[in-house]
Design a protein around this motif. Structure first.
Motif, PDB file in Angstrom:
ATOM      1  N   LEU A 122       0.846  -1.177  -0.123  1.00  0.00           N
ATOM      2  CA  LEU A 122       0.039  -0.016   0.066  1.00  0.00           C
ATOM      3  C   LEU A 122       0.807   1.207   0.059  1.00  0.00           C
ATOM      4  CD1 LEU A 122      -2.693  -0.982   2.537  1.00  0.00           C
ATOM      5  CD2 LEU A 122      -3.063  -0.907   0.051  1.00  0.00           C
ATOM      6  N   THR A 123       1.897   1.084   0.724  1.00  0.00           N
ATOM      7  CA  THR A 123       2.884   2.456   0.482  1.00  0.00           C
ATOM      8  C   THR A 123       3.374   2.605  -0.824  1.00  0.00           C
ATOM      9  OG1 THR A 123       3.646   1.695   2.880  1.00  0.00           O
ATOM     10  CG2 THR A 123       5.019   3.351   1.715  1.00  0.00           C
ATOM     11  N   LYS A 124       3.790   1.612  -1.220  1.00  0.00           N
ATOM     12  CA  LYS A 124       4.443   1.490  -2.663  1.00  0.00           C
ATOM     13  C   LYS A 124       3.225   2.227  -3.587  1.00  0.00           C
ATOM     14  CE  LYS A 124       6.591  -2.012  -3.844  1.00  0.00           C
ATOM     15  NZ  LYS A 124       6.980  -3.283  -4.771  1.00  0.00           N
ATOM     16  N   LEU A 125       2.115   2.002  -3.447  1.00  0.00           N
ATOM     17  CA  LEU A 125       0.993   2.515  -4.467  1.00  0.00           C
ATOM     18  C   LEU A 125       0.485   3.874  -3.933  1.00  0.00           C
ATOM     19  CD1 LEU A 125      -1.143  -0.686  -5.129  1.00  0.00           C
ATOM     20  CD2 LEU A 125       0.696   0.353  -6.608  1.00  0.00           C
ATOM     21  N   ASP A 126       1.177   4.344  -2.746  1.00  0.00           N
ATOM     22  CA  ASP A 126       0.660   5.676  -2.204  1.00  0.00           C
ATOM     23  C   ASP A 126      -1.043   5.399  -1.702  1.00  0.00           C
ATOM     24  OD1 ASP A 126       1.283   8.388  -1.330  1.00  0.00           O
ATOM     25  OD2 ASP A 126       0.645   9.052  -3.148  1.00  0.00           O
ATOM     26  N   LEU A 127      -1.051   4.473  -1.051  1.00  0.00           N
ATOM     27  CA  LEU A 127      -2.504   4.212  -0.515  1.00  0.00           C
ATOM     28  C   LEU A 127      -2.560   4.292   0.885  1.00  0.00           C
ATOM     29  CD1 LEU A 127      -3.683   1.465  -2.842  1.00  0.00           C
ATOM     30  CD2 LEU A 127      -4.334   3.798  -3.112  1.00  0.00           C
ATOM     31  N   LEU A 128      -1.753   4.977   1.614  1.00  0.00           N
ATOM     32  CA  LEU A 128      -1.788   5.170   3.110  1.00  0.00           C
ATOM     33  C   LEU A 128      -2.358   6.475   3.322  1.00  0.00           C
ATOM     34  CD1 LEU A 128       1.732   3.852   4.280  1.00  0.00           C
ATOM     35  CD2 LEU A 128      -0.462   2.589   4.192  1.00  0.00           C
ATOM     36  N   PRO A 129      -3.090   6.658   4.610  1.00  0.00           N
ATOM     37  CA  PRO A 129      -3.241   5.895   5.659  1.00  0.00           C
ATOM     38  C   PRO A 129      -4.033   4.690   5.298  1.00  0.00           C
ATOM     39  CG  PRO A 129      -4.436   7.787   6.133  1.00  0.00           C
ATOM     40  CD  PRO A 129      -3.905   8.069   4.684  1.00  0.00           C
ATOM     41  N   VAL A 130      -3.923   3.646   6.207  1.00  0.00           N
ATOM     42  CA  VAL A 130      -4.881   2.488   6.377  1.00  0.00           C
ATOM     43  C   VAL A 130      -5.072   2.158   7.708  1.00  0.00           C
ATOM     44  CG1 VAL A 130      -2.827   0.817   6.263  1.00  0.00           C
ATOM     45  CG2 VAL A 130      -4.999   0.196   5.299  1.00  0.00           C
ATOM     46  N   VAL A 131      -6.490   1.569   7.878  1.00  0.00           N
ATOM     47  CA  VAL A 131      -6.892   1.059   9.129  1.00  0.00           C
ATOM     48  C   VAL A 131      -6.820  -0.667   9.071  1.00  0.00           C
ATOM     49  CG1 VAL A 131      -8.860   0.958  10.528  1.00  0.00           C
ATOM     50  CG2 VAL A 131      -8.274   3.058   9.572  1.00  0.00           C
ATOM     51  N   ILE A 132      -6.094  -1.146   9.908  1.00  0.00           N
ATOM     52  CA  ILE A 132      -6.204  -2.435   9.821  1.00  0.00           C
ATOM     53  C   ILE A 132      -6.752  -2.878  11.197  1.00  0.00           C
ATOM     54  CG2 ILE A 132      -4.484  -4.564  10.282  1.00  0.00           C
ATOM     55  CD1 ILE A 132      -2.479  -3.266   8.888  1.00  0.00           C
ATOM     56  N   PHE A 133      -7.730  -3.808  10.946  1.00  0.00           N
ATOM     57  CA  PHE A 133      -8.867  -4.231  12.034  1.00  0.00           C
ATOM     58  C   PHE A 133      -8.773  -5.772  12.241  1.00  0.00           C
ATOM     59  CE2 PHE A 133     -12.648  -5.588  13.823  1.00  0.00           C
ATOM     60  CZ  PHE A 133     -13.025  -4.673  14.904  1.00  0.00           C
ATOM     61  N   SER A 134      -8.750  -6.187  13.403  1.00  0.00           N
ATOM     62  CA  SER A 134      -8.755  -7.590  13.508  1.00  0.00           C
ATOM     63  C   SER A 134      -9.837  -7.688  14.841  1.00  0.00           C
ATOM     64  CB  SER A 134      -7.657  -8.413  13.881  1.00  0.00           C
ATOM     65  OG  SER A 134      -7.851  -9.616  14.373  1.00  0.00           O
ATOM     66  N   PHE A 135     -10.589  -8.728  14.902  1.00  0.00           N
ATOM     67  CA  PHE A 135     -11.587  -9.080  16.042  1.00  0.00           C
ATOM     68  C   PHE A 135     -10.783  -9.622  17.107  1.00  0.00           C
ATOM     69  CE2 PHE A 135     -14.777  -8.983  12.495  1.00  0.00           C
ATOM     70  CZ  PHE A 135     -15.666  -8.049  13.159  1.00  0.00           C
ATOM     71  N   SER A 136      -9.639 -10.198  16.919  1.00  0.00           N
ATOM     72  CA  SER A 136      -8.870 -10.858  18.059  1.00  0.00           C
ATOM     73  C   SER A 136      -7.926  -9.854  18.652  1.00  0.00           C
ATOM     74  CB  SER A 136      -8.170 -11.927  17.341  1.00  0.00           C
ATOM     75  OG  SER A 136      -7.079 -12.526  18.220  1.00  0.00           O
ATOM     76  N   LYS A 137      -8.030  -9.836  19.996  1.00  0.00           N
ATOM     77  CA  LYS A 137      -6.959  -9.024  20.611  1.00  0.00           C
ATOM     78  C   LYS A 137      -5.498  -9.586  20.598  1.00  0.00           C
ATOM     79  CE  LYS A 137      -5.914  -7.242  25.205  1.00  0.00           C
ATOM     80  NZ  LYS A 137      -5.991  -7.199  26.671  1.00  0.00           N
ATOM     81  N   ARG A 138      -5.375 -10.866  20.539  1.00  0.00           N
ATOM     82  CA  ARG A 138      -3.975 -11.273  20.428  1.00  0.00           C
ATOM     83  C   ARG A 138      -3.551 -10.940  19.043  1.00  0.00           C
ATOM     84  NH1 ARG A 138      -2.313 -15.365  17.625  1.00  0.00           N
ATOM     85  NH2 ARG A 138      -4.291 -16.179  17.145  1.00  0.00           N
ATOM     86  N   VAL A 139      -4.260 -10.973  17.869  1.00  0.00           N
ATOM     87  CA  VAL A 139      -3.686 -10.661  16.529  1.00  0.00           C
ATOM     88  C   VAL A 139      -3.535  -9.136  16.518  1.00  0.00           C
ATOM     89  CG1 VAL A 139      -4.272 -10.489  14.214  1.00  0.00           C
ATOM     90  CG2 VAL A 139      -5.025 -12.723  15.455  1.00  0.00           C
TER      91      VAL A 139
END
Length: 119
Positions: free
Chosen positions: A83-100
């Motif tokens: 995503l950085t290479k394509l200049d598509l930041l910022p990004v939100v990464i979401f996971s339902f798992s606290k551990r992940v």
């Protein structure tokens, strides 16, 4: 809820946050599947599901599955670099798992996303 989220951000940052809303989406929303280092468009800007893109992603994923086994959280690092290479930041990464979430935060912690001008 938008206002609850804004309230939480304001309390966290100790700054006032104002919600501005519109019915018109300023940037058309498109959906992509990122599969083993390659992106596949599955929903166009008009909201049409693209079956062909989804099928291509599944087929590609099955072929690459054995090759990429064991990458784990390194996949997220791969995605952010992509995503950085394509200049598509910022990004939100979401996971339902606290551990992940915790694993991802450690994996991405050392990643420098600022160029010289931003520093």
């Amino acid at each position: 809820n938008t206002f609850d989220f804004a309230d939480w951000v304001g309390r966290t940052k100790k700054k006032p946050v104002h919600v501005v809303s519109t019915y018109k989406r300023p940037v058309p929303l498109q959906h992509f599947l990122w599969c083993h280092g390659k992106e596949f468009k599955i929903l166009d800007d008009k909201g049409t599901f693209l079956t062909q893109g989804f099928r291509q992603a599944r087929l590609f994923g099955k072929k690459q599955e054995e090759k990429d086994r064991g990458l784990g959280s390194g996949r997220w690092l791969q995605l952010v670099r992509f995503l950085t290479k394509l200049d598509l930041l910022p990004v939100v990464i979401f996971s339902f798992s606290k551990r992940v979430c915790e694993e991802l935060s450690y994996t991405l912690a050392g990643l420098d996303l600022n160029d010289h001008k931003q520093k």
